[in-house]
Design a protein around this motif. Structure first.
Motif, PDB file in Angstrom:
ATOM      1  N   SER A   1       0.866  -1.172   0.000  1.00 11.35           N
ATOM      2  CA  SER A   1       0.000   0.000   0.000  1.00 11.35           C
ATOM      3  C   SER A   1       0.909   1.230   0.000  1.00 11.35           C
ATOM      4  O   SER A   1       2.117   1.119   0.234  1.00 11.35           O
ATOM      5  N   GLY A   2       0.346   2.399  -0.224  1.00 12.84           N
ATOM      6  CA  GLY A   2       1.143   3.621  -0.190  1.00 12.84           C
ATOM      7  C   GLY A   2       1.867   3.765   1.146  1.00 12.84           C
ATOM      8  O   GLY A   2       1.264   3.582   2.195  1.00 12.84           O
ATOM      9  N   VAL A   3       3.153   4.058   1.087  1.00 19.24           N
ATOM     10  CA  VAL A   3       3.991   4.168   2.284  1.00 19.24           C
ATOM     11  C   VAL A   3       4.574   5.575   2.357  1.00 19.24           C
ATOM     12  O   VAL A   3       5.172   6.056   1.398  1.00 19.24           O
ATOM     13  N   GLY A   4       4.382   6.211   3.496  1.00 14.79           N
ATOM     14  CA  GLY A   4       4.926   7.546   3.716  1.00 14.79           C
ATOM     15  C   GLY A   4       6.061   7.529   4.720  1.00 14.79           C
ATOM     16  O   GLY A   4       6.501   6.467   5.172  1.00 14.79           O
ATOM     17  N   PRO A   5       6.533   8.714   5.111  1.00 13.86           N
ATOM     18  CA  PRO A   5       7.702   8.809   5.987  1.00 13.86           C
ATOM     19  C   PRO A   5       7.412   8.873   7.491  1.00 13.86           C
ATOM     20  O   PRO A   5       8.331   9.030   8.279  1.00 13.86           O
ATOM     21  N   ARG A   6       6.148   8.740   7.918  1.00 16.00           N
ATOM     22  CA  ARG A   6       5.860   8.835   9.358  1.00 16.00           C
ATOM     23  C   ARG A   6       6.654   7.803  10.154  1.00 16.00           C
ATOM     24  O   ARG A   6       7.049   6.772   9.634  1.00 16.00           O
ATOM     25  N   GLU A   7       6.822   8.093  11.435  1.00 19.90           N
ATOM     26  CA  GLU A   7       7.488   7.164  12.347  1.00 19.90           C
ATOM     27  C   GLU A   7       6.438   6.307  13.046  1.00 19.90           C
ATOM     28  O   GLU A   7       5.377   6.816  13.425  1.00 19.90           O
ATOM     29  N   ARG A   8       6.725   5.043  13.232  1.00 22.82           N
ATOM     30  CA  ARG A   8       5.781   4.113  13.860  1.00 22.82           C
ATOM     31  C   ARG A   8       5.434   4.551  15.285  1.00 22.82           C
ATOM     32  O   ARG A   8       6.286   4.987  16.038  1.00 22.82           O
ATOM     33  N   GLY A   9       4.160   4.418  15.616  1.00 24.50           N
ATOM     34  CA  GLY A   9       3.702   4.692  16.972  1.00 24.50           C
ATOM     35  C   GLY A   9       3.542   6.165  17.300  1.00 24.50           C
ATOM     36  O   GLY A   9       3.216   6.507  18.435  1.00 24.50           O
ATOM     37  N   THR A  10       3.793   7.028  16.333  1.00 28.97           N
ATOM     38  CA  THR A  10       3.677   8.465  16.561  1.00 28.97           C
ATOM     39  C   THR A  10       3.043   9.112  15.337  1.00 28.97           C
ATOM     40  O   THR A  10       2.787   8.448  14.338  1.00 28.97           O
ATOM     41  N   LYS A  11       2.835  10.392  15.426  1.00 30.99           N
ATOM     42  CA  LYS A  11       2.399  11.150  14.254  1.00 30.99           C
ATOM     43  C   LYS A  11       3.563  11.985  13.719  1.00 30.99           C
ATOM     44  O   LYS A  11       3.383  12.832  12.858  1.00 30.99           O
ATOM     45  N   VAL A  12       4.761  11.711  14.236  1.00 31.79           N
ATOM     46  CA  VAL A  12       5.958  12.439  13.829  1.00 31.79           C
ATOM     47  C   VAL A  12       6.292  12.123  12.375  1.00 31.79           C
ATOM     48  O   VAL A  12       6.324  10.957  11.965  1.00 31.79           O
ATOM     49  N   ILE A  13       6.528  13.177  11.608  1.00 31.72           N
ATOM     50  CA  ILE A  13       6.966  13.046  10.231  1.00 31.72           C
ATOM     51  C   ILE A  13       8.360  13.676  10.157  1.00 31.72           C
ATOM     52  O   ILE A  13       8.484  14.893  10.341  1.00 31.72           O
TER      53      ILE A  13
END
Length: 138
Positions: free
Chosen positions: A31-43
């Motif tokens: 699926s589309g994958v972005g740069p966010r960090e797991r478990g957070t909303k941090v980009i």
């Protein structure tokens, strides 16, 4: 033909009702994958105002993060980076970001060069500048 869903414990959680990847035959569709960090909303590289609007962003940091997220999903699904055969890249600012993204892409895909399509889009579901859609073999 049967299919199997995969979710990586290393990549950021999907923002909707979809798996990280699905295996059909010997193909793996991400699926589309972005740069966010797991478990957070941090980009990585993104600074937001109090309303969630982008104040500034660093496409280089986002590129490294999204490539690392893709690698985690591909590997956790039983494939590997060198088995990626097709990449669709979505950029929200082709004019400003393509040169940097293209340079970093070339570093990650120096040995394995999958087919690639890069398109500019107006926005993505979260305040990110890049997203990848990947197909690999297993």
């Amino acid at each position: 033909m049967s299919s199997e869903k995969f979710d990586s414990q290393k990549a950021p959680e999907p923002v909707g009702a979809y798996p990280h990847a699905r295996k059909v035959g010997n193909l793996l569709f991400l699926s589309g994958v972005g740069p966010r960090e797991r478990g957070t909303k941090v980009i990585p590289g993104v600074e937001l105002d109090e309303n969630g609007e982008i104040l500034s962003y660093d496409i280089e940091k986002q590129c490294h993060s999204v490539f690392n997220n893709v690698r985690a999903i591909v590997e956790d699904s039983g494939s590997s980076w060198d088995k990626i055969v097709d990449v669709t890249v979505f950029l929200t600012n082709m004019k400003a970001d393509f040169k940097t993204y293209n340079r970093i892409y070339a570093e990650y895909f120096a040995d394995n060069q999958p087919c690639r399509t890069t398109v500019e889009i107006k926005s993505l579901p979260t305040p990110i500048g890049i997203e990848l859609k990947v197909i690999a073999t297993i």
